[in-house]
Design a protein around this motif. Structure first.
Motif, PDB file in Angstrom:
ATOM      1  N   ARG A   1     -73.672   7.923  53.135  1.00 20.55           N
ATOM      2  CA  ARG A   1     -73.248   6.673  52.465  1.00 20.55           C
ATOM      3  C   ARG A   1     -72.492   7.205  51.423  1.00 20.55           C
ATOM      4  NH1 ARG A   1     -78.227   4.212  54.773  1.00 20.55           N
ATOM      5  NH2 ARG A   1     -79.180   4.443  52.610  1.00 20.55           N
ATOM      6  N   LEU A   2     -72.965   8.158  50.504  1.00 23.39           N
ATOM      7  CA  LEU A   2     -72.348   8.482  49.364  1.00 23.39           C
ATOM      8  C   LEU A   2     -70.872   9.338  49.808  1.00 23.39           C
ATOM      9  CD1 LEU A   2     -75.275   9.855  47.341  1.00 23.39           C
ATOM     10  CD2 LEU A   2     -73.690   7.755  46.594  1.00 23.39           C
ATOM     11  N   MET A   3     -71.105  10.125  50.859  1.00 20.94           N
ATOM     12  CA  MET A   3     -70.103  10.815  51.248  1.00 20.94           C
ATOM     13  C   MET A   3     -68.761   9.671  51.671  1.00 20.94           C
ATOM     14  SD  MET A   3     -71.654  13.972  53.370  1.00 20.94           S
ATOM     15  CE  MET A   3     -70.117  14.753  53.526  1.00 20.94           C
ATOM     16  N   GLY A   4     -69.278   8.940  52.576  1.00 20.44           N
ATOM     17  CA  GLY A   4     -68.388   7.676  52.802  1.00 20.44           C
ATOM     18  C   GLY A   4     -67.555   7.080  51.678  1.00 20.44           C
ATOM     19  N   GLU A   5     -68.317   6.915  50.692  1.00 24.63           N
ATOM     20  CA  GLU A   5     -67.599   6.141  49.201  1.00 24.63           C
ATOM     21  C   GLU A   5     -66.738   7.272  48.910  1.00 24.63           C
ATOM     22  OE1 GLU A   5     -71.054   5.315  46.919  1.00 24.63           O
ATOM     23  OE2 GLU A   5     -71.825   3.708  48.260  1.00 24.63           O
ATOM     24  N   VAL A   6     -66.842   8.585  48.766  1.00 26.61           N
ATOM     25  CA  VAL A   6     -66.207   9.384  48.219  1.00 26.61           C
ATOM     26  C   VAL A   6     -64.783   9.562  49.021  1.00 26.61           C
ATOM     27  CG1 VAL A   6     -65.855  12.029  47.949  1.00 26.61           C
ATOM     28  CG2 VAL A   6     -67.783  10.736  47.118  1.00 26.61           C
ATOM     29  N   PHE A   7     -64.798   9.552  50.315  1.00 27.74           N
ATOM     30  CA  PHE A   7     -63.765   9.738  51.158  1.00 27.74           C
ATOM     31  C   PHE A   7     -62.914   8.401  51.284  1.00 27.74           C
ATOM     32  CE2 PHE A   7     -65.890  13.786  52.490  1.00 27.74           C
ATOM     33  CZ  PHE A   7     -64.699  14.509  52.423  1.00 27.74           C
ATOM     34  N   ARG A   8     -63.574   7.315  51.161  1.00 30.38           N
ATOM     35  CA  ARG A   8     -63.086   6.170  51.248  1.00 30.38           C
ATOM     36  C   ARG A   8     -61.867   5.977  49.838  1.00 30.38           C
ATOM     37  NH1 ARG A   8     -66.795   1.434  49.590  1.00 30.38           N
ATOM     38  NH2 ARG A   8     -66.389   2.713  47.441  1.00 30.38           N
ATOM     39  N   ASP A   9     -62.700   6.379  48.543  1.00 29.44           N
ATOM     40  CA  ASP A   9     -62.033   6.362  47.641  1.00 29.44           C
ATOM     41  C   ASP A   9     -60.716   7.606  47.323  1.00 29.44           C
ATOM     42  OD1 ASP A   9     -63.565   4.551  46.554  1.00 29.44           O
ATOM     43  OD2 ASP A   9     -64.668   5.906  45.212  1.00 29.44           O
ATOM     44  N   PHE A  10     -60.874   8.741  48.179  1.00 28.61           N
ATOM     45  CA  PHE A  10     -59.929   9.606  48.416  1.00 28.61           C
ATOM     46  C   PHE A  10     -58.656   8.858  49.242  1.00 28.61           C
ATOM     47  CE2 PHE A  10     -58.242  12.805  51.691  1.00 28.61           C
ATOM     48  CZ  PHE A  10     -57.457  13.334  51.027  1.00 28.61           C
ATOM     49  N   ARG A  11     -58.944   8.375  50.098  1.00 24.08           N
ATOM     50  CA  ARG A  11     -58.101   7.753  50.996  1.00 24.08           C
ATOM     51  C   ARG A  11     -57.207   6.767  50.161  1.00 24.08           C
ATOM     52  NH1 ARG A  11     -60.502   3.144  54.828  1.00 24.08           N
ATOM     53  NH2 ARG A  11     -60.514   2.263  52.767  1.00 24.08           N
ATOM     54  N   ASP A  12     -57.724   5.846  49.228  1.00 26.15           N
ATOM     55  CA  ASP A  12     -57.214   4.786  48.707  1.00 26.15           C
ATOM     56  C   ASP A  12     -56.634   5.249  47.457  1.00 26.15           C
ATOM     57  OD1 ASP A  12     -58.145   3.346  50.902  1.00 26.15           O
ATOM     58  OD2 ASP A  12     -59.682   2.516  49.455  1.00 26.15           O
ATOM     59  N   ASP A  13     -56.437   6.448  46.747  1.00 24.59           N
ATOM     60  CA  ASP A  13     -56.306   6.863  45.602  1.00 24.59           C
ATOM     61  C   ASP A  13     -54.622   7.460  45.830  1.00 24.59           C
ATOM     62  OD1 ASP A  13     -55.404   8.174  43.401  1.00 24.59           O
ATOM     63  OD2 ASP A  13     -57.561   8.826  42.892  1.00 24.59           O
ATOM     64  N   ASP A  14     -53.557   7.132  45.502  1.00 20.61           N
ATOM     65  CA  ASP A  14     -52.486   7.351  45.580  1.00 20.61           C
ATOM     66  C   ASP A  14     -51.935   8.673  44.996  1.00 20.61           C
ATOM     67  OD1 ASP A  14     -51.595   5.226  47.475  1.00 20.61           O
ATOM     68  OD2 ASP A  14     -50.576   4.274  45.967  1.00 20.61           O
ATOM     69  N   ASN A  15     -52.854   9.317  44.080  1.00 23.19           N
ATOM     70  CA  ASN A  15     -52.708  10.369  43.257  1.00 23.19           C
ATOM     71  C   ASN A  15     -53.268  11.620  44.006  1.00 23.19           C
ATOM     72  OD1 ASN A  15     -51.707  11.760  40.914  1.00 23.19           O
ATOM     73  ND2 ASN A  15     -54.149  12.305  40.703  1.00 23.19           N
ATOM     74  N   LEU A  16     -54.138  11.236  44.716  1.00 26.11           N
ATOM     75  CA  LEU A  16     -54.836  12.317  45.529  1.00 26.11           C
ATOM     76  C   LEU A  16     -54.171  12.674  47.073  1.00 26.11           C
ATOM     77  CD1 LEU A  16     -58.626  11.474  44.763  1.00 26.11           C
ATOM     78  CD2 LEU A  16     -57.189  13.443  43.980  1.00 26.11           C
ATOM     79  N   ARG A  17     -53.871  13.646  47.561  1.00 22.96           N
ATOM     80  CA  ARG A  17     -53.094  14.046  48.649  1.00 22.96           C
ATOM     81  C   ARG A  17     -54.027  15.025  49.606  1.00 22.96           C
ATOM     82  NH1 ARG A  17     -46.908  15.058  46.487  1.00 22.96           N
ATOM     83  NH2 ARG A  17     -46.549  13.129  45.295  1.00 22.96           N
ATOM     84  N   VAL A  18     -54.755  15.647  49.411  1.00 26.02           N
ATOM     85  CA  VAL A  18     -55.271  16.748  49.952  1.00 26.02           C
ATOM     86  C   VAL A  18     -57.043  16.716  49.753  1.00 26.02           C
ATOM     87  CG1 VAL A  18     -55.606  18.941  50.846  1.00 26.02           C
ATOM     88  CG2 VAL A  18     -53.477  17.947  50.466  1.00 26.02           C
ATOM     89  N   ALA A  19     -57.914  17.016  50.513  1.00 26.99           N
ATOM     90  CA  ALA A  19     -59.369  17.079  50.189  1.00 26.99           C
ATOM     91  C   ALA A  19     -59.796  18.383  50.986  1.00 26.99           C
ATOM     92  CB  ALA A  19     -59.999  15.926  50.607  1.00 26.99           C
ATOM     93  N   ILE A  20     -60.854  18.834  50.232  1.00 22.41           N
ATOM     94  CA  ILE A  20     -61.452  20.091  50.580  1.00 22.41           C
ATOM     95  C   ILE A  20     -62.975  19.655  50.641  1.00 22.41           C
ATOM     96  CG2 ILE A  20     -62.156  22.673  50.170  1.00 22.41           C
ATOM     97  CD1 ILE A  20     -59.595  23.028  48.475  1.00 22.41           C
TER      98      ILE A  20
END
Length: 261
Positions: free
Chosen positions: A33-52
């Motif tokens: 569930r924590l991972m889902g929250e992290v990647f949801r926020d990554f998806r919705d943050d226009d400043n973030l473009r790539v994740a590792i």
């Protein structure tokens, strides 16, 4: 929180996510569930473009489901969170590139997590398997994904026998992109992430939506939807400043400056 099983670090437009849950980085319901929250926020943050996504330590990337937590009451069909198991496999509209940096043992749900990324880099000591067959359960996401990614008979052998393969064999079958030494893996992942972060985010979004939809559609249907701008990401791209910037940069013989709008 320092004791969180998920560590994050932002470098410019790149988000690094480390699954850090000793001893093996197994995923229980809370962690998923924590991972889902992290990647949801990554998806919705226009400043973030790539994740590792990588694992803590140097032995395990992720072995998947935490069987000890299951024995203590975590239901295997419980609430994995907004993105499904591991946060990315079922997260809607996740239209940004994700790199998996596999730094060790990657099996079961951990391999399914890696398969949810767009590019997979692995350390030369990494190993891969789907051992669910030995515990009498189904590697569900891998059963859907793996036979589409590598030769059918190799995928079925892994699913039916739980056979382990090393990083070189995984690369040979096309399961992963590149093999690196353990001490250069993260540097290589970061260099690739930085390259992608400098690219056109609206094009990446369109590519991911098209590719995702094409898995369950025929060629002509997808081509018609692109031409009619029926994909939201394609419609946004074709109406964007970045679309004009690409043409202008080419005509002016300069590097484009992508703004994501």
């Amino acid at each position: 929180m320092t004791d969180s099983p998920i560590k994050t670090e932002t470098r410019g437009h790149v988000l690094e996510v480390t699954l850090d849950r000793p001893k093996a980085n197994a995923i229980d319901l809370k962690t998923s569930r924590l991972m889902g929250e992290v990647f949801r926020d990554f998806r919705d943050d226009d400043n973030l473009r790539v994740a590792i996504i990588t694992g803590g330590g140097d032995k395990f990337f992720c072995p998947g489901w935490d069987l000890k937590a299951a024995a203590d009451g975590d239901a295997v069909d419980g609430d994995y969170g907004v993105g499904g198991f591991g946060g990315i496999q079922e997260l809607r509209d996740l239209n940004k590139p994700i790199i998996a940096a596999v730094n060790g043992i990657c099996c079961g749900g951990g391999l399914e997590l890696a398969l949810g990324a767009d590019i997979i880099l692995a350390a030369d000591h990494a190993q891969f398997a789907l051992p669910e067959i030995n515990s009498g359960t189904v590697a569900d996401a891998a059963s859907v994904k793996l036979p589409k990614r590598i030769p059918y008979h190799i995928a079925m052998e892994m699913l039916l026998t739980g056979r382990w393969i090393d990083a070189e064999e995984a690369a040979r079958w096309g399961m992963i992109n590149h093999v690196h030494s353990a001490d250069t893996l993260m540097a290589e992942a970061r260099a690739l992430a930085d390259k992608l972060a400098g690219g056109p985010p609206l094009v990446y979004a369109a590519l991911k939506e098209i590719v995702r939809d094409a898995e369950g559609s025929d060629f002509q249907t997808v081509m018609n939807k692109i031409a009619r701008r029926q994909y939201p990401t394609v419609d946004r791209l074709y109406s964007s400043e970045d679309q004009l910037e690409g043409a202008r940069a080419f005509a002016e013989k300069r590097d484009p400056v992508w703004k994501g709008r």
